[in-house]
Design a protein around this motif. Structure first.
Motif, PDB file in Angstrom:
ATOM      1  N   ALA A  30       0.839  -1.398  -0.243  1.00 49.45           N
ATOM      2  CA  ALA A  30       0.100   0.005   0.128  1.00 49.45           C
ATOM      3  C   ALA A  30       0.979   1.170  -0.029  1.00 49.45           C
ATOM      4  O   ALA A  30       0.584   2.246  -0.795  1.00 49.45           O
ATOM      5  CB  ALA A  30      -0.949  -0.081   1.155  1.00 49.45           C
ATOM      6  N   THR A  31       1.902   1.298   0.693  1.00 44.74           N
ATOM      7  CA  THR A  31       2.755   2.394   0.605  1.00 44.74           C
ATOM      8  C   THR A  31       3.528   2.502  -0.853  1.00 44.74           C
ATOM      9  O   THR A  31       3.562   3.762  -1.259  1.00 44.74           O
ATOM     10  CB  THR A  31       4.026   2.106   1.653  1.00 44.74           C
ATOM     11  OG1 THR A  31       3.446   1.901   2.828  1.00 44.74           O
ATOM     12  CG2 THR A  31       5.054   3.315   1.705  1.00 44.74           C
ATOM     13  N   LEU A  32       3.830   1.628  -1.629  1.00 44.76           N
ATOM     14  CA  LEU A  32       4.055   1.763  -2.772  1.00 44.76           C
ATOM     15  C   LEU A  32       3.191   2.426  -3.612  1.00 44.76           C
ATOM     16  O   LEU A  32       3.573   3.290  -4.332  1.00 44.76           O
ATOM     17  CB  LEU A  32       4.672   0.456  -3.585  1.00 44.76           C
ATOM     18  CG  LEU A  32       5.046   0.542  -4.869  1.00 44.76           C
ATOM     19  CD1 LEU A  32       6.396   1.238  -5.056  1.00 44.76           C
ATOM     20  CD2 LEU A  32       5.418  -0.676  -5.658  1.00 44.76           C
ATOM     21  N   ALA A  33       1.886   1.696  -3.445  1.00 39.62           N
ATOM     22  CA  ALA A  33       0.967   2.455  -4.177  1.00 39.62           C
ATOM     23  C   ALA A  33       0.564   3.814  -4.019  1.00 39.62           C
ATOM     24  O   ALA A  33       0.321   4.820  -4.775  1.00 39.62           O
ATOM     25  CB  ALA A  33      -0.409   1.588  -4.189  1.00 39.62           C
ATOM     26  N   LEU A  34       0.975   4.302  -2.808  1.00 40.78           N
ATOM     27  CA  LEU A  34       0.660   5.457  -2.272  1.00 40.78           C
ATOM     28  C   LEU A  34       1.766   6.476  -2.979  1.00 40.78           C
ATOM     29  O   LEU A  34       1.381   7.692  -3.330  1.00 40.78           O
ATOM     30  CB  LEU A  34       0.709   5.574  -0.741  1.00 40.78           C
ATOM     31  CG  LEU A  34       0.501   7.082  -0.145  1.00 40.78           C
ATOM     32  CD1 LEU A  34      -0.867   7.434  -0.068  1.00 40.78           C
ATOM     33  CD2 LEU A  34       0.794   7.056   1.314  1.00 40.78           C
ATOM     34  N   LYS A  35       2.920   5.957  -2.980  1.00 43.72           N
ATOM     35  CA  LYS A  35       4.243   6.695  -3.542  1.00 43.72           C
ATOM     36  C   LYS A  35       3.831   6.930  -5.010  1.00 43.72           C
ATOM     37  O   LYS A  35       4.417   7.991  -5.721  1.00 43.72           O
ATOM     38  CB  LYS A  35       5.463   6.063  -3.464  1.00 43.72           C
ATOM     39  CG  LYS A  35       5.615   6.004  -1.764  1.00 43.72           C
ATOM     40  CD  LYS A  35       6.161   7.294  -1.508  1.00 43.72           C
ATOM     41  CE  LYS A  35       6.063   7.582  -0.090  1.00 43.72           C
ATOM     42  NZ  LYS A  35       6.243   9.047   0.575  1.00 43.72           N
ATOM     43  N   CYS A  36       3.259   6.004  -5.656  1.00 40.14           N
ATOM     44  CA  CYS A  36       2.799   6.171  -7.198  1.00 40.14           C
ATOM     45  C   CYS A  36       1.403   7.067  -7.350  1.00 40.14           C
ATOM     46  O   CYS A  36       1.267   7.070  -8.764  1.00 40.14           O
ATOM     47  CB  CYS A  36       2.611   4.732  -7.600  1.00 40.14           C
ATOM     48  SG  CYS A  36       4.336   4.074  -7.562  1.00 40.14           S
ATOM     49  N   ALA A  37       0.625   7.138  -6.398  1.00 44.79           N
ATOM     50  CA  ALA A  37      -0.655   7.692  -6.755  1.00 44.79           C
ATOM     51  C   ALA A  37      -0.604   9.176  -7.441  1.00 44.79           C
ATOM     52  O   ALA A  37       0.327   9.936  -6.976  1.00 44.79           O
ATOM     53  CB  ALA A  37      -1.466   7.875  -5.369  1.00 44.79           C
ATOM     54  N   GLY A  38      -1.429   9.197  -8.474  1.00 51.40           N
ATOM     55  CA  GLY A  38      -1.568  10.696  -9.290  1.00 51.40           C
ATOM     56  C   GLY A  38      -0.457  10.998 -10.091  1.00 51.40           C
ATOM     57  O   GLY A  38      -0.313  12.122 -10.666  1.00 51.40           O
ATOM     58  N   ASP A 169       7.895  15.756  -6.996  1.00 52.85           N
ATOM     59  CA  ASP A 169       6.855  16.857  -6.731  1.00 52.85           C
ATOM     60  C   ASP A 169       6.920  17.246  -5.389  1.00 52.85           C
ATOM     61  O   ASP A 169       6.032  18.129  -4.649  1.00 52.85           O
ATOM     62  CB  ASP A 169       5.388  16.364  -7.095  1.00 52.85           C
ATOM     63  CG  ASP A 169       4.938  15.356  -6.604  1.00 52.85           C
ATOM     64  OD1 ASP A 169       5.638  14.838  -5.514  1.00 52.85           O
ATOM     65  OD2 ASP A 169       3.808  14.782  -6.805  1.00 52.85           O
ATOM     66  N   GLY A 170       8.241  16.964  -4.649  1.00 53.76           N
ATOM     67  CA  GLY A 170       8.022  17.337  -3.320  1.00 53.76           C
ATOM     68  C   GLY A 170       7.423  16.627  -2.216  1.00 53.76           C
ATOM     69  O   GLY A 170       7.477  17.115  -0.998  1.00 53.76           O
ATOM     70  N   VAL A 171       6.607  15.620  -2.655  1.00 49.58           N
ATOM     71  CA  VAL A 171       5.755  15.101  -1.681  1.00 49.58           C
ATOM     72  C   VAL A 171       6.702  14.072  -0.808  1.00 49.58           C
ATOM     73  O   VAL A 171       7.306  13.179  -1.385  1.00 49.58           O
ATOM     74  CB  VAL A 171       4.737  14.067  -2.261  1.00 49.58           C
ATOM     75  CG1 VAL A 171       3.812  13.181  -1.568  1.00 49.58           C
ATOM     76  CG2 VAL A 171       3.519  14.938  -3.122  1.00 49.58           C
TER      77      VAL A 171
END
Length: 174
Positions: A30-38, A169-171
């Motif tokens: 889920a962390t990987l998916a979050l890092k890739c979101a958007g 993007d700084g996230v």
């Protein structure tokens, strides 16, 4: 089960070993998916620093290949072809969009979950000759070992993903 503000499920603080291992692997996925979101294709192809060619695009391909290798080839002993030309997954498949690469990874995760459902941590798979040579000739591996290894693999690569996303993007954040 408790969730983080971003929706990821926190692994239980007390549970049996199969639940604990599966939960930790799932939060890393889920962390990987979050890092890739958007992200769009251009952003996902951005690399970190010279001379590295590592990108989120390549990292997702690699982890799809890792899921396929350990759960289908090794654990289930299936004869499946590599997804991206070689078993590393790092050779970018530019015929696909980042959304397609993410979908392939998600499918591999779903297959892995199916293959593990109801199985004992003591159930075993078989390493190929090259992998067995790296392991000192041993070719039998337990599901427990595979799950621990995948947790380590995702943890390491999620650190890379965090730095890549920050460069894009700084996230930042977990």
């Amino acid at each position: 089960m408790t969730t983080l503000p971003d929706g990821r499920r926190i692994p239980p603080l007390t549970a049996d070993e199969p639940t604990m291992l599966a939960s930790w692997l799932d939060i890393h996925r889920a962390t990987l998916a979050l890092k890739c979101a958007g992200l769009d294709d251009e952003q996902a192809l951005r690399t970190s620093v010279e001379p590295s060619s590592l990108s989120l695009f390549g990292l997702v391909q690699h982890l799809a290949e890792v899921e396929r290798n350990w759960f289908q080839r090794v654990f289930a002993r299936r004869d499946v072809a590599p997804l991206y030309g070689d078993r590393s997954g790092f050779v970018l498949d530019r015929s696909k969009t980042f959304a397609e690469v993410l979908a392939v990874w998600e499918r591999e995760v779903a297959v892995a979950r199916e293959l593990c459902a109801g199985r004992s941590l003591d159930d075993t798979g078989r390493l190929g000759a090259e992998e067995a040579a790296v392991m000192g000739g041993e070719d039998v591996v337990s599901l427990r070992w595979i799950l621990v290894h995948l947790i380590e693999e995702y943890a390491r690569h999620n650190g890379h993903a965090d730095l890549l996303r920050e460069r894009i993007d700084g996230v930042t954040g977990s």
